[in-house]
Write a protein that holds these residues in place. Structure first.
Motif, PDB file in Angstrom:
ATOM      1  N   LEU B 147       0.856  -1.177   0.000  1.00 16.34           N
ATOM      2  CA  LEU B 147       0.000   0.000   0.000  1.00 16.34           C
ATOM      3  C   LEU B 147       0.891   1.225   0.000  1.00 16.34           C
ATOM      4  O   LEU B 147       1.837   1.315   0.776  1.00 16.34           O
ATOM      5  N   PRO B 148       0.619   2.160  -0.900  1.00 11.88           N
ATOM      6  CA  PRO B 148       1.516   3.304  -1.043  1.00 11.88           C
ATOM      7  C   PRO B 148       1.622   4.101   0.251  1.00 11.88           C
ATOM      8  O   PRO B 148       0.664   4.204   1.011  1.00 11.88           O
ATOM      9  N   TYR B 150       1.734   7.244   0.794  1.00 13.64           N
ATOM     10  CA  TYR B 150       0.902   8.428   0.964  1.00 13.64           C
ATOM     11  C   TYR B 150      -0.487   8.047   1.477  1.00 13.64           C
ATOM     12  O   TYR B 150      -1.181   8.831   2.098  1.00 13.64           O
ATOM     13  N   ARG B 151      -0.882   6.788   1.248  1.00  9.98           N
ATOM     14  CA  ARG B 151      -2.164   6.327   1.764  1.00  9.98           C
ATOM     15  C   ARG B 151      -2.005   5.620   3.105  1.00  9.98           C
ATOM     16  O   ARG B 151      -2.917   5.617   3.916  1.00  9.98           O
ATOM     17  N   SER B 166      -6.675 -10.202   9.548  1.00  6.93           N
ATOM     18  CA  SER B 166      -7.259  -9.449   8.438  1.00  6.93           C
ATOM     19  C   SER B 166      -6.257  -8.416   7.956  1.00  6.93           C
ATOM     20  O   SER B 166      -5.820  -7.559   8.718  1.00  6.93           O
ATOM     21  N   ALA B 168      -6.678  -5.977   5.579  1.00 11.26           N
ATOM     22  CA  ALA B 168      -7.244  -4.639   5.401  1.00 11.26           C
ATOM     23  C   ALA B 168      -7.430  -3.961   6.764  1.00 11.26           C
ATOM     24  O   ALA B 168      -7.066  -2.800   6.958  1.00 11.26           O
ATOM     25  N   LEU B 169      -7.995  -4.696   7.709  1.00 12.06           N
ATOM     26  CA  LEU B 169      -8.162  -4.144   9.048  1.00 12.06           C
ATOM     27  C   LEU B 169      -6.804  -3.802   9.651  1.00 12.06           C
ATOM     28  O   LEU B 169      -6.583  -2.709  10.168  1.00 12.06           O
ATOM     29  N   SER B 171      -3.944  -3.130   8.261  1.00  9.95           N
ATOM     30  CA  SER B 171      -3.222  -2.004   7.680  1.00  9.95           C
ATOM     31  C   SER B 171      -3.907  -0.687   8.002  1.00  9.95           C
ATOM     32  O   SER B 171      -3.243   0.328   8.239  1.00  9.95           O
ATOM     33  N   ALA B 172      -5.231  -0.672   8.053  1.00  7.49           N
ATOM     34  CA  ALA B 172      -5.948   0.560   8.414  1.00  7.49           C
ATOM     35  C   ALA B 172      -5.595   0.960   9.845  1.00  7.49           C
ATOM     36  O   ALA B 172      -5.374   2.137  10.152  1.00  7.49           O
ATOM     37  N   VAL B 173      -5.514  -0.029  10.720  1.00  5.42           N
ATOM     38  CA  VAL B 173      -5.189   0.240  12.116  1.00  5.42           C
ATOM     39  C   VAL B 173      -3.732   0.682  12.257  1.00  5.42           C
ATOM     40  O   VAL B 173      -3.411   1.575  13.045  1.00  5.42           O
ATOM     41  N   ASP B 175      -2.055   2.295  10.033  1.00 13.42           N
ATOM     42  CA  ASP B 175      -2.080   3.663   9.515  1.00 13.42           C
ATOM     43  C   ASP B 175      -2.511   4.621  10.630  1.00 13.42           C
ATOM     44  O   ASP B 175      -1.878   5.653  10.895  1.00 13.42           O
ATOM     45  N   TRP B 176      -3.580   4.250  11.320  1.00 11.70           N
ATOM     46  CA  TRP B 176      -4.110   5.050  12.434  1.00 11.70           C
ATOM     47  C   TRP B 176      -3.092   5.139  13.566  1.00 11.70           C
ATOM     48  O   TRP B 176      -2.856   6.216  14.127  1.00 11.70           O
ATOM     49  N   ALA B 179      -0.505   7.646  12.790  1.00 11.68           N
ATOM     50  CA  ALA B 179      -0.988   9.021  12.942  1.00 11.68           C
ATOM     51  C   ALA B 179      -1.074   9.410  14.417  1.00 11.68           C
ATOM     52  O   ALA B 179      -0.911  10.567  14.780  1.00 11.68           O
TER      53      ALA B 179
END
Lengths: 457, 457
Positions: B147-148, B150-151, B166, B168-169, B171-173, B175-176, B179
């Motif tokens: 996943l790039p 910047y995203r 998971s 997708a879950l 990687s989203a977490v 990312d969070w 941040a």
């Protein structure tokens, strides 16, 4: 008799009794809020020694003002407050807010009695306070919060009103709500509640056209029967959300030190909530999650939720969360599922939760959303969009918000991530879409909305 | 036998089998992560048609590389994967990560059998995947997340490792978490878990010096007995936090569609957690609240929490929250309370919750904090600072972080608000102080830490 509170919020003229020339003083900050904020009415600072403050002409006493005064904001030291209230009564002021402290909350019962006596002479003049932050009305510009704007952000106009027994908690939450971009109608810190209590305020907001949801932080309810009867009636037409401090044994004792309230046990409060239809929130975040959804989403017809996601794990967690919150999975009809299958690869799971999978593009999302919106077997939708995947591009914001503009059923969006994801969530929020970053909070909000709507059906 | 996973994380040389020249392809993004990230080892792109990609020399097959290869990252189409695994075995590659999908998860059992057969020939080569994002190691620079940047923001180095069933879950977490500035050691998306499962990964992280807390998102546990025995042993020295998808009946069915896992009921999982000492989180936010506190706070000796606040309402809500989470209010000794009373007005409540009131200044806070830290009857502290009040100035950050630098008991800070408050919370975070914006989340984190520490005492 219900006090007429409208002049505490929407006064055409206001006197600040105890206005100060010293920028460090409460009497300066309160005056400054009226002068520099968006208040459009007449402003009369009362200060016996100053000619003008912030270029507004001062008066030495209320009686010297040659015009009617609708609202008096009282910021003089506690000892002078009873006398000021007498003067307000004589001047036929329509409502007063006493910011000043030093009464029952510090054990000064004699001064409390004097104030009670003064208020007793003018029963038609409602008095909010003492020992409070008072009122913020986003529409009229009445703003008595003596906290500087650089520290306490004022929220934008909206339809949520918030009553707080605790001034510090209330203002911190108001600040947070502003940063979250939640729209507020009225905020009220009511302090000692000598004359106006939480039920009076709730009754006023029930009639207020600019309020569609009432949220309350309270440690104790002053008059249980009165609150019960009011709440039962009001929740029939307007949602009321309550967060109650002092529910635990230890917390109950703590409220006695804080506001002197008698705290009810968790069981009693739960029973009262059920019987009155008041929505019980457990955290401040939940208060505003319930409030913003109730203030802006259409009412669902039933409990059947369709979950649409591009991340399987979040579909599973959201299923758990709606299930634990008393909601159900919708079963979409074949004729609405088919068009989604037509644009999806064979490994996508077009059921519920609907897993469009990690390579879902804008079109797959939009076709799925459109068909779930059209299916009469779907009462509400939780849409999960993970913006980390490269197949979803930013035009999805326009697509989703276009579809949602005239939504007839509630649709909440769940997403999570860093800057890139947050920016997209913010864009959705700006389009009037409610976003969440945990399945649990999205599901709780949907459940609050659904259970409220179904009681009203 | 335990697979030796160290080469999946800390490989001195890596081959990207299926490296691509096309920036839109996974085989390009994965190579780019190694080339442009902080990976210091040798990089061998495998592509039969390219001479070099991103200025790195390509090889047509693994066997053509004239050096040892410790890790192979496989991104070729599913059908070619069994053959590539054979080649890895022959090349004596030490570990492989298969990103490619198209196996059991889409019902391709024949291809799954072929892959199983290939892996079976080289039992000493652990294989993570297929159908996963693979691994991110903040220390070695191994990063197979396609996943790039910047995203998907990559988090800073830290001591929390996160295993996610998971992708997708997870990687989203991730990312969070980036941040939020939470430090991460290793992130692992393990996909179909054909050869390496969550227990193997947990065992590896238990030995990893850069990991002090292990967090896991799982929908099903592949081998219950194995997980149980491992967890029971590992939690004696390193905390393990689990969030389990599929706990509800409906959610259990959803996991079957997602990862084909057999979900355990909420009761069974709860019992397993209790017996193994695994900490059960209910939301992703909670996973990281537990993790960051366990990774950085000293272990408390007992359950007695002192609450210090400048907002009474938050004192009450925090008291409720610690009480509902099985903690108690500390009772401070007279000799530690006296110095606080000496710097406080008579209306301040120097008990527990300790309400320094809305006009508390830096000094009142610091004296209170210092004495609560010194009192042996206080096991931990929740410090509530509302930055909206003008009496608290920004130097409080220096004062508080100075006192906390060598803290011997856990101290969590609760605050809430807009930009001004958030900036101050961020400054505290940068000084290694854990902040929260709800009493409930602070109390839950303190409870997780306390219950874990007391089991170890």
């Amino acid at each position: 008799m219900q006090p007429n509170l409208k002049f505490a919020f929407n006064a055409k003229s206001v006197a600040i009794v105890g206005a100060s020339r010293n920028p460090g003083k409460i009497g300066y900050v309160v005056l400054e809020n009226f002068v520099k904020g968006n208040y459009k009415g007449k402003i009369y600072p009362i200060n016996p020694e100053a000619k003008e403050i912030l270029q507004v002409k001062c008066f030495s006493t209320l009686s010297k003002i040659p015009h009617d005064v609708e609202l008096a904001v009282v910021v003089v030291p506690g000892a002078f407050v009873p006398k000021v209230i007498e003067e307000c009564g004589q001047k036929k002021v329509k409502a007063a807010i006493i910011i000043s402290a030093g009464f029952h909350e510090v054990g000064n019962e004699e001064l409390t009695r004097q104030l009670q006596a003064a208020m007793g002479k003018y029963p038609h003049m409602p008095v909010i306070g003492p020992n409070c932050l008072g009122v913020l009305d986003s529409y009229s510009g009445v703003d008595t919060l003596f906290l500087p704007r650089y520290r306490l952000n004022r929220p934008k106009k909206g339809n949520i009103s918030f009553i707080s027994q605790s001034g510090a908690l209330g203002s911190a939450v108001l600040d947070w709500a502003g940063a979250k971009d939640y729209g507020i109608s009225k905020f009220i810190s009511y302090g000692n509640a000598m004359n106006v209590d939480e039920t009076d305020l709730m009754e006023f907001l029930a009639q207020d056209k600019e309020t569609s949801v009432i949220a309350i932080y309270a440690e104790g309810i002053r008059n249980g029967r009165k609150f019960f009867e009011s709440a039962k009636r009001i929740t029939k037409t307007k949602p009321v959300i309550l967060i109650k401090g002092g529910l635990s044994d230890a917390g109950g004792k703590a409220t006695a030190s804080h506001t002197g309230s008698l705290a009810g046990s968790a069981q009693v409060i739960d029973a009262v909530m059920k019987q009155t239809g008041v929505i019980h929130a457990k955290t401040m975040e939940e208060v505003f999650d319930f409030a913003r959804v109730l203030a802006s989403e259409p009412r669902p017809k039933g409990k059947r939720v369709q979950i649409i996601t591009n991340g399987g794990g979040y579909g599973v967690l959201t299923t758990d969360a709606i299930s634990f919150n008393g909601l159900q999975l919708a079963q979409m009809q074949e004729k609405f599922r088919k068009p989604i299958m037509a644009v999806s690869p064979s490994y996508a799971v077009i059921k519920n939760p609907m897993d469009l999978t990690g390579d879902a593009d804008n079109n797959r999302f939009l076709v799925a959303l459109q068909n779930a919106m059209a299916d009469p077997g779907v009462d509400s939708i939780i849409l999960i969009m993970l913006f980390q995947v490269p197949t979803l591009d930013s035009d999805i914001i326009e697509g989703v918000s276009g579809l949602l503009r005239n939504r007839k059923k509630p649709i909440l969006v769940m997403s999570v991530g860093g800057e890139f994801a947050q920016m997209h969530m913010h864009l959705l929020e700006r389009e009037g879409i409610n976003t969440f970053n945990e399945p649990t909070t999205a599901a709780r909000a949907m459940a609050g909305l659904t259970h409220y709507a179904m009681k009203r059906n």
